[in-house]
Scaffold this motif. Structure first.
Motif, PDB file in Angstrom:
ATOM      1  N   ALA A 158     -53.113  12.502 -23.271  1.00  0.00           N
ATOM      2  CA  ALA A 158     -52.713  11.513 -24.269  1.00  0.00           C
ATOM      3  C   ALA A 158     -53.060  12.021 -25.660  1.00  0.00           C
ATOM      4  O   ALA A 158     -52.284  11.853 -26.611  1.00  0.00           O
ATOM      5  N   HIS A 205     -46.539  11.607 -23.371  1.00  0.00           N
ATOM      6  CA  HIS A 205     -46.496  10.209 -22.939  1.00  0.00           C
ATOM      7  C   HIS A 205     -46.766  10.124 -21.441  1.00  0.00           C
ATOM      8  O   HIS A 205     -46.904  11.137 -20.762  1.00  0.00           O
ATOM      9  N   LYS A 206     -46.846   8.892 -20.955  1.00  0.00           N
ATOM     10  CA  LYS A 206     -47.381   8.676 -19.608  1.00  0.00           C
ATOM     11  C   LYS A 206     -46.632   9.430 -18.532  1.00  0.00           C
ATOM     12  O   LYS A 206     -47.228  10.037 -17.636  1.00  0.00           O
TER      13      LYS A 206
END
Lengths: 237, 272
Positions: free
Chosen positions: B176, B181-182
């Motif tokens: 992060a 991004h995730k």
């Protein structure tokens, strides 16, 4: 809807009493298999961790075979093969004897060998968790090998092995369902009879699943209690 | 100096015949005797006609077994992703539902689940006819695939969850802070590490499925076990079961060694 409750009642119209009897058969089969499986599993684990290569080999062959065969096939081999083998031995003495292997005993033997081969792996990894200093300390105190095992190693071993053994017990409980195929009236077979007679297959197989689920839940509550009490003893020491 | 030390070292004592050594030799002898007995039995029971008749059937049975396991494992893997996601989500309802699903399919015998689907859907024939799905559920093969996929999805979801949770939190935080991004973090950072942990459980799950697939023989799918049962019912020749055992054992052992080999390959960086 009323109809369903009649079918599920315990009376002469209902099937719950039959399924409850099946549950008793399932539980007694699992309970009868457990001590044999644990004992053989422990012996095989001892063989596999010994310094003697031949003993190690014999133990490894045992686990390879019985972990590699499908449980159902093991069951059929024990059931039909046992029938043929015992029949031939008996025929040596008495030419016209008819032999039928009891399906409970066949189930016990087949589930026992499968359980014990998995069990030996659990014990083996538990043995690895015990530091060698425990043996050395016990020998230094003058305990014999037998006494070291019984008084020093085994109590620690069971603590380490307990989670793995709990899993194996739950698996054993599920594997007993296979024995319905060779005609033992366990939960699944009784549910099957009820399904065939009443034509309500989904209801009764669903009920059978729920009974197995209930058995699993009761066992895990019991096993958790045992694990907790063992941990408490551990902390008290 | 060392030569002197070498020459003065006493010879190793002969290995004594301890109880363990005798027992080990007796047991290995028993295994060898059992193996030879099996081979002798198979040779004595050798019957070319039987082979000509049943080898093609056994091969097709083997194909059915492998196809069933492959299809179920793949469908199960696809289904397991949302289940594992729900298990890990902070949403209480989703988590409970996924937990109930996993608990049900892991807590009841696969054979009971298969029976429930194969025999049980008959109770809903009118409804299924109405939506045009009866043709699907009438076939034992599709019912077996459905039952096995649902079952293995529960197990695979737990494997996936355990593997993802075994990756330390710092990995997420590090990714992060690098601005990933995730989804990117999951795909590029977490999954590669998680799959190393998951390889062995996945291998075990495939082996368990191959062994469990024998039960479809009972709902009239002619897999390897089904062909074996049919052959035994027609010939009353016990070697039918022995051959099935040999084939199952060979597949399982081959698969186990395969997983061992892959694991050695993908963990090279860890024991450098």
């Amino acid at each position: 809807m009323n109809d369903v409750w009649v079918l599920l009642s315990f009376g002469p119209q209902g099937w719950s009493d039959d399924i409850a009897r099946g549950a008793l058969v399932t539980i007694s089969l699992a309970l009868a298999t457990l001590p044999i499986g644990l004992l053989i599993g422990f012996m095989v684990a001892l063989a596999k961790r010994s310094d003697e290569p031949s003993l190690k080999l014999a133990g490894n062959v045992y686990t390879t075979i019985f972990r590699g065969l499908p449980e159902l096939l093991t069951l059929f081999v024990v059931f039909y093969g046992g029938q043929i083998a015992i029949g031939q031995i008996v025929r040596l003495f008495n030419a016209d004897a008819a032999i039928e292997v009891n399906s409970f005993v066949a189930g016990m033997v087949a589930l026992g060998v499968v359980f014990s081969s998995y069990c030996s792996e659990v014990f083996l990894s538990a043995f690895r968790a015990i530091p060698p200093g425990q043996y050395e300390g016990a020998y230094a105190l003058g305990l014999s090998r037998m006494k070291t095992m019984r008084l020093v190693i085994l109590p620690q071993l069971i603590r380490v092995a307990l989670p793995g053994l709990s899993n194996l017990w739950l698996n054993l409980l599920k594997d007993t369902a296979l024995v319905s195929v060779i005609g033992l009236s366990d939960i699944l077979r009784q549910a099957g009879i009820a399904a065939r007679v009443t034509k309500e297959a989904f209801l009764f197989y669903g009920l059978a699943c729920l009974v197995y689920l209930a058995l699993a839940m009761i066992s895990s509550v019991g096993l958790h209690a045992i694990e907790r009490s063992v941990r408490r003893q551990d902390a008290a020491r | 100096m060392s030569a002197v030390a070498e020459s003065t070292r006493p010879p190793a004592p002969p290995r004594r015949w301890t109880g363990a050594r005798i027992a080990g030799h007796v047991l290995v002898g028993l295994w060898i005797a059992a193996g030879l007995g099996l081979v002798a039995y198979l040779v004595s029971a050798w019957d070319p006609d039987l082979f000509a008749r049943y080898v093609p059937l056994y091969l097709s049975g083997l194909g059915v077994t492998l196809l069933l396991v492959a299809v179920s494992i793949v469908i199960g893997a696809i289904l397991s992703v949302p289940i594992a996601y729900a298990r890990m989500s902070s949403n209480r309802l989703l988590g409970t539902l996924a937990y109930a699903y996993v608990y049900f399919f892991r807590g009841t015998p696969l054979i009971a689940q298969t029976f429930m689907i194969y025999y049980g859907v008959g109770s809903f024939r009118a409804e299924l006819d109405a939506v045009g799905l009866w043709g699907f559920f009438r076939e034992a093969w599709y019912c077996a695939i459905l039952a096995f996929s649902l079952n293995t999805a529960a197990y695979q979801a737990e494997i996936l969850r355990g593997a993802i949770e075994s990756v330390p939190r710092g990995q997420w935080e590090g990714a992060a802070s690098l601005g990933l991004h995730k989804l990117q973090t999951m795909w590029k950072v977490v999954l590669p590490q998680a799959l190393i942990v998951a390889l062995r459980p996945y291998g075990n799950e495939i082996i368990l499925m191959i062994k469990a697939s024998a039960i479809v023989a009972i709902i009239t799918v002619y897999d390897l076990m089904g062909e074996t049962r049919r052959a035994y019912a027609q010939t009353f020749d016990f070697q039918t079961y022995i051959w099935a055992g040999v084939i199952y054992l060979a597949i399982v052992e081959a698969l186990r060694h395969c997983v061992d080999w892959i694991e050695r390959r993908i963990t090279v960086h860890q024991n450098r």
